[in-house]
Design a protein around this motif. Structure first.
Motif, short mmCIF file in Angstrom:
data_model
loop_
_atom_site.label_atom_id
_atom_site.label_comp_id
_atom_site.label_asym_id
_atom_site.label_seq_id
_atom_site.Cartn_x
_atom_site.Cartn_y
_atom_site.Cartn_z
N TYR A 53 40.82 -17.97 -3.96
CA TYR A 53 39.82 -16.94 -4.16
C TYR A 53 39.58 -16.72 -5.66
O TYR A 53 40.43 -17.07 -6.50
CB TYR A 53 40.24 -15.62 -3.49
N PRO A 54 38.42 -16.18 -6.02
CA PRO A 54 38.11 -15.94 -7.43
C PRO A 54 39.12 -15.00 -8.07
O PRO A 54 39.62 -14.07 -7.44
CB PRO A 54 36.71 -15.31 -7.39
N ARG A 55 39.42 -15.23 -9.34
CA ARG A 55 40.46 -14.46 -10.02
C ARG A 55 40.15 -12.97 -10.06
O ARG A 55 41.04 -12.14 -9.94
CB ARG A 55 40.64 -14.97 -11.46
N HIS A 56 38.88 -12.61 -10.20
CA HIS A 56 38.57 -11.18 -10.33
C HIS A 56 38.72 -10.42 -9.02
O HIS A 56 38.61 -9.20 -8.99
CB HIS A 56 37.14 -11.00 -10.88
N ARG A 57 39.00 -11.15 -7.91
CA ARG A 57 39.18 -10.47 -6.62
C ARG A 57 40.65 -10.41 -6.19
O ARG A 57 40.96 -10.06 -5.06
CB ARG A 57 38.38 -11.18 -5.53
N HIS A 58 41.58 -10.77 -7.11
CA HIS A 58 42.96 -10.92 -6.69
C HIS A 58 43.62 -9.61 -6.29
O HIS A 58 44.63 -9.62 -5.61
CB HIS A 58 43.78 -11.61 -7.78
N LEU A 59 43.05 -8.47 -6.68
CA LEU A 59 43.64 -7.19 -6.29
C LEU A 59 42.81 -6.47 -5.23
O LEU A 59 43.10 -5.33 -4.89
CB LEU A 59 43.81 -6.28 -7.52
N SER A 60 41.77 -7.12 -4.73
CA SER A 60 40.98 -6.51 -3.67
C SER A 60 41.87 -6.27 -2.46
O SER A 60 42.62 -7.14 -2.02
CB SER A 60 39.83 -7.45 -3.30
N THR A 61 41.81 -5.09 -1.91
CA THR A 61 42.65 -4.78 -0.74
C THR A 61 42.29 -5.68 0.44
O THR A 61 43.16 -6.03 1.24
CB THR A 61 42.48 -3.30 -0.33
N LYS A 62 41.02 -6.05 0.57
CA LYS A 62 40.62 -6.92 1.68
C LYS A 62 41.27 -8.29 1.54
O LYS A 62 41.85 -8.82 2.50
CB LYS A 62 39.10 -7.05 1.71
N VAL A 63 41.16 -8.88 0.34
CA VAL A 63 41.74 -10.19 0.11
C VAL A 63 43.26 -10.13 0.21
O VAL A 63 43.90 -10.97 0.87
CB VAL A 63 41.31 -10.73 -1.27
#
Length: 260
Positions: free
Chosen positions: A229-239
């Motif tokens: 996944y893209p680095r800027h989404r690594h803390l997204s609760t969904k991901v």
């Protein structure tokens, strides 16, 4: 800073080239601050909104269906889209939050790769095929057999096998080519030849005896099931929550290997 950032006149103010560069960098810094605040906020919240996932066809149909359903039951505010195909996609370019890959380990500066579990490969055939055509015991014997070949392997009409620390590039007699592992497994079940397939496809057939492993001293290179996944989404609760569910369900010893 000892640099002129603005040009002033009686009628207007405009940035210098240095000022424009300073402004663009400040915009990026402020965007990172906004992202950091959003991520911290998300950590305190339940997953919600859209979650787009891409996965290989066979792995998706055989193993993701239950996991996806359970995820939706746990997080009803997430609207999930699952796209299945065997094409190697760029999640950034195609707008996916997560791409599930079954491949050799890889690294990327723009993507985070989270290893989920191993994907062991086996050489297998039906007992009926081996009874009628004989069982090869060395790579040199493979040219005398019908081989069922997965078409996206970079080695072409060859199989890479390891004997200890030595890697062998083995030419094969390709009786059938397909870019779908389940199709090849069905051909093997119908006594059409020898297949090189992951245990997440053939594990259940090995348990029932419909297929049997061969040449076990020569091991295919194992692959990895990874979430990319893209680095800027690594803390997204969904991901984060979906990847955690994958790890919990599959882990280092996935259930299809225990079955096999």
């Amino acid at each position: 800073m000892g640099a002129q950032l603005l040009r002033r006149s009686t009628r207007q103010v405009s940035p210098t080239e240095t000022g424009q560069a300073f402004y663009q960098r400040c915009v990026l810094i402020l965007a990172e601050v906004d992202t950091a605040i959003s991520q911290v906020t998300e950590l305190q919240e339940q997953p919600s909104g859209g979650l787009r996932i891409n996965a290989p066809m066979s792995f998706g149909t055989l193993h993701l269906a239950t996991i996806v359903s359970d995820y939706m039951a746990t997080y009803p505010d997430v609207h999930l889209e699952l796209s299945l195909n065997d094409r190697f996609i760029d999640p950034i370019e195609e707008g996916f939050d997560i791409s599930i890959r079954v491949s050799a380990p890889a690294s990327s500066t723009s993507l985070v790769t989270r290893e989920i579990c191993p994907a062991h490969m086996v050489l297998c055939a039906s007992p009926q095929y081996l009874s009628s055509s004989g069982e090869p015991d060395t790579p040199e014997h493979m040219l005398g057999h019908r081989c069922l070949h997965y078409g996206y392997q970079r080695s072409g009409e060859r199989w890479l096998l390891k004997l200890g620390s030595k890697t062998l590039s083995v030419p094969i007699n390709c009786a059938m080519w397909s870019n779908n592992g389940e199709v090849l497994a069905q051909a093997a079940l119908n006594h059409q030849g020898i297949a090189l397939l992951p245990t997440f496809i053939v594990g259940a057939y090995l348990q029932t005896g419909q297929l049997r492993t061969i040449m076990t001293d020569y091991q295919p290179e194992p692959l990895l099931v990874s979430a990319v996944y893209p680095r800027h989404r690594h803390l997204s609760t969904k991901v984060r929550s979906f990847c955690q569910l994958l790890e919990n369900r599959l882990g280092h010893n996935p259930y299809w290997d225990l079955v096999a």
